[in-house]
Design a protein around this motif. Structure first.
Motif, PDB file in Angstrom:
ATOM      1  N   ASN A  32     -27.376 -18.334 -46.586  1.00  0.00           N
ATOM      2  CA  ASN A  32     -27.683 -17.513 -46.459  1.00  0.00           C
ATOM      3  C   ASN A  32     -28.559 -16.673 -47.574  1.00  0.00           C
ATOM      4  N   ALA A  33     -30.088 -16.288 -47.320  1.00  0.00           N
ATOM      5  CA  ALA A  33     -30.488 -15.399 -47.906  1.00  0.00           C
ATOM      6  C   ALA A  33     -30.459 -13.731 -47.433  1.00  0.00           C
ATOM      7  N   VAL A  34     -29.927 -13.136 -48.254  1.00  0.00           N
ATOM      8  CA  VAL A  34     -29.303 -11.814 -48.685  1.00  0.00           C
ATOM      9  C   VAL A  34     -30.482 -10.490 -48.743  1.00  0.00           C
ATOM     10  N   ALA A  35     -30.704  -9.244 -47.812  1.00  0.00           N
ATOM     11  CA  ALA A  35     -31.658  -8.692 -48.163  1.00  0.00           C
ATOM     12  C   ALA A  35     -31.224  -6.747 -48.259  1.00  0.00           C
ATOM     13  N   TRP A  36     -31.475  -6.325 -48.705  1.00  0.00           N
ATOM     14  CA  TRP A  36     -31.231  -4.760 -48.557  1.00  0.00           C
ATOM     15  C   TRP A  36     -32.902  -4.681 -47.977  1.00  0.00           C
ATOM     16  N   PHE A  37     -32.224  -3.598 -47.110  1.00  0.00           N
ATOM     17  CA  PHE A  37     -33.044  -2.606 -46.462  1.00  0.00           C
ATOM     18  C   PHE A  37     -32.894  -0.563 -46.426  1.00  0.00           C
ATOM     19  N   ARG A  38     -33.648  -0.307 -46.256  1.00  0.00           N
ATOM     20  CA  ARG A  38     -33.465   1.290 -46.445  1.00  0.00           C
ATOM     21  C   ARG A  38     -34.344   1.796 -44.411  1.00  0.00           C
ATOM     22  N   ARG A  39     -33.308   2.800 -44.958  1.00  0.00           N
ATOM     23  CA  ARG A  39     -33.999   3.836 -43.636  1.00  0.00           C
ATOM     24  C   ARG A  39     -33.465   3.677 -42.123  1.00  0.00           C
ATOM     25  N   ALA A  40     -33.508   2.111 -42.171  1.00  0.00           N
ATOM     26  CA  ALA A  40     -33.661   1.831 -40.524  1.00  0.00           C
ATOM     27  C   ALA A  40     -33.574   0.332 -40.282  1.00  0.00           C
ATOM     28  N   ALA A  49     -34.616  -4.768 -51.836  1.00  0.00           N
ATOM     29  CA  ALA A  49     -34.458  -5.973 -52.240  1.00  0.00           C
ATOM     30  C   ALA A  49     -34.243  -7.068 -51.963  1.00  0.00           C
ATOM     31  N   ALA A  50     -33.789  -8.975 -52.549  1.00  0.00           N
ATOM     32  CA  ALA A  50     -33.636  -9.577 -51.828  1.00  0.00           C
ATOM     33  C   ALA A  50     -32.681 -10.775 -52.412  1.00  0.00           C
ATOM     34  N   ILE A  51     -32.108 -11.736 -52.755  1.00  0.00           N
ATOM     35  CA  ILE A  51     -31.493 -12.478 -53.163  1.00  0.00           C
ATOM     36  C   ILE A  51     -30.963 -13.475 -52.443  1.00  0.00           C
ATOM     37  N   SER A  52     -32.158 -15.209 -52.979  1.00  0.00           N
ATOM     38  CA  SER A  52     -32.232 -16.766 -52.704  1.00  0.00           C
ATOM     39  C   SER A  52     -30.433 -16.618 -52.648  1.00  0.00           C
ATOM     40  N   TRP A  53     -30.062 -17.839 -51.494  1.00  0.00           N
ATOM     41  CA  TRP A  53     -29.230 -17.989 -51.511  1.00  0.00           C
ATOM     42  C   TRP A  53     -28.603 -18.647 -52.437  1.00  0.00           C
ATOM     43  N   SER A  54     -29.135 -18.905 -53.407  1.00  0.00           N
ATOM     44  CA  SER A  54     -28.457 -19.159 -54.852  1.00  0.00           C
ATOM     45  C   SER A  54     -27.907 -18.440 -56.095  1.00  0.00           C
ATOM     46  N   GLY A  55     -29.032 -17.443 -55.586  1.00  0.00           N
ATOM     47  CA  GLY A  55     -28.557 -16.120 -56.200  1.00  0.00           C
ATOM     48  C   GLY A  55     -30.371 -16.894 -57.146  1.00  0.00           C
ATOM     49  N   GLY A  56     -31.283 -17.894 -57.359  1.00  0.00           N
ATOM     50  CA  GLY A  56     -31.445 -18.155 -58.384  1.00  0.00           C
ATOM     51  C   GLY A  56     -32.999 -17.382 -58.487  1.00  0.00           C
ATOM     52  N   THR A  69     -31.245  -3.793 -59.458  1.00  0.00           N
ATOM     53  CA  THR A  69     -31.136  -5.467 -59.415  1.00  0.00           C
ATOM     54  C   THR A  69     -29.754  -5.710 -58.124  1.00  0.00           C
ATOM     55  N   ILE A  70     -30.281  -6.949 -57.596  1.00  0.00           N
ATOM     56  CA  ILE A  70     -29.872  -7.852 -56.718  1.00  0.00           C
ATOM     57  C   ILE A  70     -28.236  -8.817 -57.200  1.00  0.00           C
ATOM     58  N   SER A  71     -26.941  -8.942 -56.998  1.00  0.00           N
ATOM     59  CA  SER A  71     -26.796 -10.196 -57.284  1.00  0.00           C
ATOM     60  C   SER A  71     -25.901 -10.447 -56.147  1.00  0.00           C
ATOM     61  N   ARG A  72     -25.089 -11.967 -55.956  1.00  0.00           N
ATOM     62  CA  ARG A  72     -23.965 -12.027 -55.296  1.00  0.00           C
ATOM     63  C   ARG A  72     -22.834 -12.740 -56.044  1.00  0.00           C
ATOM     64  N   ASP A  73     -22.171 -13.067 -55.294  1.00  0.00           N
ATOM     65  CA  ASP A  73     -20.633 -13.886 -55.603  1.00  0.00           C
ATOM     66  C   ASP A  73     -20.563 -14.187 -54.945  1.00  0.00           C
ATOM     67  N   ASN A  74     -21.120 -15.530 -54.408  1.00  0.00           N
ATOM     68  CA  ASN A  74     -20.663 -16.390 -53.334  1.00  0.00           C
ATOM     69  C   ASN A  74     -19.296 -16.650 -52.945  1.00  0.00           C
ATOM     70  N   ALA A  75     -18.380 -17.174 -54.186  1.00  0.00           N
ATOM     71  CA  ALA A  75     -17.231 -17.123 -54.143  1.00  0.00           C
ATOM     72  C   ALA A  75     -16.085 -15.548 -53.639  1.00  0.00           C
ATOM     73  N   LYS A  76     -17.074 -14.602 -53.332  1.00  0.00           N
ATOM     74  CA  LYS A  76     -15.971 -13.408 -53.047  1.00  0.00           C
ATOM     75  C   LYS A  76     -17.018 -13.259 -51.819  1.00  0.00           C
ATOM     76  N   ASN A  77     -17.944 -14.184 -51.251  1.00  0.00           N
ATOM     77  CA  ASN A  77     -18.808 -13.871 -49.722  1.00  0.00           C
ATOM     78  C   ASN A  77     -18.985 -12.268 -50.568  1.00  0.00           C
ATOM     79  N   THR A  78     -20.190 -11.763 -51.076  1.00  0.00           N
ATOM     80  CA  THR A  78     -19.984 -10.669 -51.611  1.00  0.00           C
ATOM     81  C   THR A  78     -21.680 -10.873 -52.188  1.00  0.00           C
TER      82      THR A  78
END
Length: 127
Positions: A32-40, A49-56, A69-78
């Motif tokens: 999944n792509a993951v993003a951060w929104f604010r306010r609501a 900010a948003a990041i693709s499923w691969s983090g690329g 900076t947005i980043s992801r660790d798929n091994a940790k599901n975070t």
């Protein structure tokens, strides 16, 4: 189903840093792509900010580019949002959200492409 839980919010000082985390459970969100929104969440939210499923691929609102900076660790599901050079105007509730299909490049900032939403974490920046 994917459950998202944000953490790491709190009180920061202008010029300081905070790191938000978004932990997924229920099933892996490595596709999944993951993003951060604010306010609501959803249509009243403001894209951060948003990041693709691969983090690329990552995408940022102009107001945070160069500071967050947005980043992801798929091994940790975070997924993480490192917030540096904080400003009082960064004060808000920050929501993590995940898509079920890969967004097009111009869709990452569109709340409508995201399916799962967390409950938010409060960030307060003092001057």
């Amino acid at each position: 189903q994917v459950q998202l839980v944000e953490s790491g919010g709190g009180l920061g000082q202008a010029g300081g840093s905070l790191r938000l985390s978004c932990a997924a459970s229920g099933r892996t969100f490595s596709n999944n792509a993951v993003a951060w929104f604010r306010r609501a969440p959803r249509k009243d939210g403001v894209f951060v900010a948003a990041i693709s499923w691969s983090g690329g691929s990552s995408h940022y609102a102009d107001s945070v580019r160069g500071r967050f900076t947005i980043s992801r660790d798929n091994a940790k599901n975070t997924v993480y949002l490192q917030m540096n050079r904080l400003k009082p105007e960064d004060t808000d509730v920050y929501y993590c959200t995940a898509s079920t299909v890969p967004p097009l490049d111009n869709e990452y900032s569109d709340w409508a492409v995201y399916t799962y939403w967390g409950r938010g974490t409060q960030v307060t920046v003092s001057s």
